[in-house]
Motif scaffolding. Structure first.
Motif, PDB file in Angstrom:
ATOM      1  N   PHE B  83       0.813  -1.219   0.000  1.00 51.80           N
ATOM      2  CA  PHE B  83       0.000   0.000   0.000  1.00 51.80           C
ATOM      3  C   PHE B  83       0.847   1.269   0.000  1.00 51.80           C
ATOM      4  CE2 PHE B  83      -2.637  -3.270   2.056  1.00 51.80           C
ATOM      5  CZ  PHE B  83      -3.712  -3.252   1.182  1.00 51.80           C
ATOM      6  N   ALA B  84       2.163   1.105   0.180  1.00 51.60           N
ATOM      7  CA  ALA B  84       3.008   2.284   0.377  1.00 51.60           C
ATOM      8  C   ALA B  84       3.049   3.210  -0.846  1.00 51.60           C
ATOM      9  CB  ALA B  84       4.414   1.864   0.799  1.00 51.60           C
ATOM     10  N   PRO B  85       3.300   2.696  -2.058  1.00 55.70           N
ATOM     11  CA  PRO B  85       3.470   3.649  -3.178  1.00 55.70           C
ATOM     12  C   PRO B  85       2.241   4.524  -3.414  1.00 55.70           C
ATOM     13  CG  PRO B  85       4.303   1.458  -3.769  1.00 55.70           C
ATOM     14  CD  PRO B  85       3.574   1.304  -2.464  1.00 55.70           C
ATOM     15  N   ALA B  86       1.063   3.923  -3.482  1.00 58.38           N
ATOM     16  CA  ALA B  86      -0.142   4.724  -3.760  1.00 58.38           C
ATOM     17  C   ALA B  86      -0.435   5.683  -2.610  1.00 58.38           C
ATOM     18  CB  ALA B  86      -1.339   3.800  -4.007  1.00 58.38           C
ATOM     19  N   THR B  87      -0.197   5.221  -1.376  1.00 59.06           N
ATOM     20  CA  THR B  87      -0.508   6.069  -0.229  1.00 59.06           C
ATOM     21  C   THR B  87       0.496   7.213  -0.116  1.00 59.06           C
ATOM     22  OG1 THR B  87      -1.208   3.983   0.802  1.00 59.06           O
ATOM     23  CG2 THR B  87      -1.310   5.942   2.159  1.00 59.06           C
ATOM     24  N   ASP B  88       1.751   6.937  -0.428  1.00 59.59           N
ATOM     25  CA  ASP B  88       2.754   8.023  -0.445  1.00 59.59           C
ATOM     26  C   ASP B  88       2.371   9.097  -1.468  1.00 59.59           C
ATOM     27  OD1 ASP B  88       4.226   6.719   1.468  1.00 59.59           O
ATOM     28  OD2 ASP B  88       5.766   5.972   0.101  1.00 59.59           O
ATOM     29  N   ARG B  89       1.991   8.642  -2.660  1.00 62.11           N
ATOM     30  CA  ARG B  89       1.589   9.619  -3.689  1.00 62.11           C
ATOM     31  C   ARG B  89       0.379  10.424  -3.229  1.00 62.11           C
ATOM     32  NH1 ARG B  89       2.680   5.335  -7.200  1.00 62.11           N
ATOM     33  NH2 ARG B  89       0.481   4.784  -7.330  1.00 62.11           N
ATOM     34  N   PHE B  90      -0.546   9.743  -2.579  1.00 64.23           N
ATOM     35  CA  PHE B  90      -1.760  10.394  -2.068  1.00 64.23           C
ATOM     36  C   PHE B  90      -1.383  11.475  -1.042  1.00 64.23           C
ATOM     37  CE2 PHE B  90      -5.182  10.073   1.272  1.00 64.23           C
ATOM     38  CZ  PHE B  90      -6.166  10.733   0.552  1.00 64.23           C
ATOM     39  N   ARG B  91      -0.450  11.146  -0.147  1.00 62.77           N
ATOM     40  CA  ARG B  91      -0.034  12.140   0.853  1.00 62.77           C
ATOM     41  C   ARG B  91       0.630  13.336   0.185  1.00 62.77           C
ATOM     42  NH1 ARG B  91       4.865  12.706   2.680  1.00 62.77           N
ATOM     43  NH2 ARG B  91       5.441  10.522   2.420  1.00 62.77           N
ATOM     44  N   GLN B  92       1.517  13.053  -0.764  1.00 63.11           N
ATOM     45  CA  GLN B  92       2.209  14.157  -1.423  1.00 63.11           C
ATOM     46  C   GLN B  92       1.224  15.050  -2.184  1.00 63.11           C
ATOM     47  OE1 GLN B  92       5.194  11.910  -3.519  1.00 63.11           O
ATOM     48  NE2 GLN B  92       6.222  11.427  -1.588  1.00 63.11           N
ATOM     49  N   ALA B  93       0.242  14.410  -2.816  1.00 64.42           N
ATOM     50  CA  ALA B  93      -0.735  15.186  -3.579  1.00 64.42           C
ATOM     51  C   ALA B  93      -1.642  15.998  -2.654  1.00 64.42           C
ATOM     52  CB  ALA B  93      -1.575  14.258  -4.458  1.00 64.42           C
ATOM     53  N   SER B  94      -1.767  15.573  -1.393  1.00 65.86           N
ATOM     54  CA  SER B  94      -2.652  16.265  -0.451  1.00 65.86           C
ATOM     55  C   SER B  94      -1.927  17.344   0.340  1.00 65.86           C
ATOM     56  CB  SER B  94      -3.275  15.254   0.534  1.00 65.86           C
ATOM     57  OG  SER B  94      -3.985  14.251  -0.160  1.00 65.86           O
ATOM     58  N   ALA B  95      -0.617  17.493   0.130  1.00 66.98           N
ATOM     59  CA  ALA B  95       0.168  18.394   0.974  1.00 66.98           C
ATOM     60  C   ALA B  95      -0.079  19.868   0.647  1.00 66.98           C
ATOM     61  CB  ALA B  95       1.656  18.080   0.848  1.00 66.98           C
ATOM     62  N   GLY B  96      -0.497  20.157  -0.606  1.00 65.71           N
ATOM     63  CA  GLY B  96      -0.872  21.518  -0.928  1.00 65.71           C
ATOM     64  C   GLY B  96       0.290  22.475  -1.085  1.00 65.71           C
ATOM     65  N   ALA B  97      -0.061  23.735  -1.322  1.00 65.77           N
ATOM     66  CA  ALA B  97       0.930  24.750  -1.673  1.00 65.77           C
ATOM     67  C   ALA B  97       1.414  25.529  -0.460  1.00 65.77           C
ATOM     68  CB  ALA B  97       0.335  25.718  -2.692  1.00 65.77           C
ATOM     69  N   ASP B  98       0.693  25.464   0.643  1.00 62.37           N
ATOM     70  CA  ASP B  98       1.131  26.184   1.847  1.00 62.37           C
ATOM     71  C   ASP B  98       0.545  25.489   3.083  1.00 62.37           C
ATOM     72  OD1 ASP B  98      -1.545  26.905   1.960  1.00 62.37           O
ATOM     73  OD2 ASP B  98      -1.206  29.016   1.511  1.00 62.37           O
ATOM     74  N   TRP B  99       0.786  26.098   4.239  1.00 57.06           N
ATOM     75  CA  TRP B  99       0.390  25.470   5.499  1.00 57.06           C
ATOM     76  C   TRP B  99      -1.130  25.263   5.583  1.00 57.06           C
ATOM     77  CZ3 TRP B  99      -1.659  27.320  10.441  1.00 57.06           C
ATOM     78  CH2 TRP B  99      -1.392  26.466  11.514  1.00 57.06           C
TER      79      TRP B  99
END
Lengths: 217, 217
Positions: B83-99
């Motif tokens: 589950f790591a690759p898809a979940t890592d991508r999901f986290r990175q995509a959810s991190a956004g442009a600022d705080w």
């Protein structure tokens, strides 16, 4: 035996509880942030698991010390804020150039400072001191960091020289943080007389820690 | 009332315990990493304190779910790894442009997925299911994230439009993760029949969460 240093009696150093707790709490927050970064950049899941448990311990220490500040009737943020700039710089300077330097930076600095603050806590009012020592003495990152670093050096012996240098380079900044803890809570003249043996002990701890990794301190 | 959806009976969805726990555990690790990043980049100490407590909760959930995997006699790392690759991508995509986008990204994705996995756990063997629901239902980041985001939008109303768009944009990826949880543990044909109302509920939860922030979902 004139060459052997007298054991330092930390109870003669009497820290002011409020700034002592504020600085100790903020330092644990920094260790948490560094360990969380180590989790996020860990190369394997077993490494993530061990490091995340260690991050959880640093976080518990941070929140437990904050709770002691609240118990004393002060607002933790106000007490921690003066320590933030220097401690932030210290964390950034300890982060190193890669994951291994990050791990050793935490191992060296947290190893020295947890032990140091725990021993300084001997000079606090007795009940508070006992609680603070119990908080700080919880087994934290040392075992997992030592195990990760030993494995890394075993797999790539060329790491040893670079890490030995890096570990040595973190000692000076760590001693400055330790020294500032005395300045924050004691009359400078009093601290000045007693402080050198304390730092000698800190450096001896550091040497033992580096020895355990097979690194020259 | 033909326009009202029947309440979904999650007990008809029967997840395979091992992959279910592996994915749920890894997702909590990702929420921990995102919250730790939010702590490290928080503008004030009170924000750090609230967010670090929330990070601690995500970490507890991660370790508690790992403990359930060990109880089933499997090695958590082996189970989580797929589950790591898809979940890592999901986290990175959810991190956004600022705080603020980072905070809303966590609020939207953790809000939907914690609720979803908790309800899916109704289909686990009864004792295990009860323990897993207790783990996942622990009050976590929602309150502190809502409070930080409301304060930020109050101080700068221009944030509202940007955050509304951002929150909406995270729904699709979150549903893909939710859908993959069914694929990982069920025969595809069975899951296909029952799955749409589940996602309708997820989206309704999302809309309520955005409404509470004064944002159009």
């Amino acid at each position: 035996m004139p060459t052997e240093l007298a054991k330092v009696d930390f109870t003669e150093l009497v820290p002011e509880p409020v700034p002592f707790l504020g600085q100790a709490a903020y330092i644990q927050l920094e260790f948490f942030e560094s360990l969380a970064k180590a989790v996020a950049t860990a190369p394997t899941l077993p490494s993530k698991e061990g490091l995340s448990a260690a991050a959880g311990v640093a976080l518990r220490k941070h929140h437990a010390l904050i709770a002691e500040l609240r118990r004393l009737g002060v607002e933790p943020d106000d007490v921690m804020a003066p320590f933030a700039p220097a401690t932030d710089r210290f964390r950034q300077a300890s982060a190193g150039a890669d994951w291994y330097e990050l791990l050793l930076g935490i191992h060296v600095t947290a190893g020295m400072l947890d032990g140091y603050f725990s021993r300084l806590a001997e000079g606090l009012p007795v009940d508070l001191g006992a609680r603070v020592r119990a908080i700080l003495d919880e087994e934290g990152a040392a075992l997992v960091l030592e195990s990760e670093l030993r494995a890394a050096i075993g797999a790539d012996p060329a790491l040893a020289d670079r890490l030995a240098l890096w570990g040595r380079s973190r000692v000076g900044d760590t001693l400055l943080i330790a020294r500032s803890a005395l300045r924050a809570s004691e009359a400078p003249d009093r601290a000045g007389q007693q402080v050198e043996p304390v730092f000698t002990e800190l450096i001896a701890d550091h040497t033992r820690r580096m020895d355990a990794l097979g690194l020259t301190a």
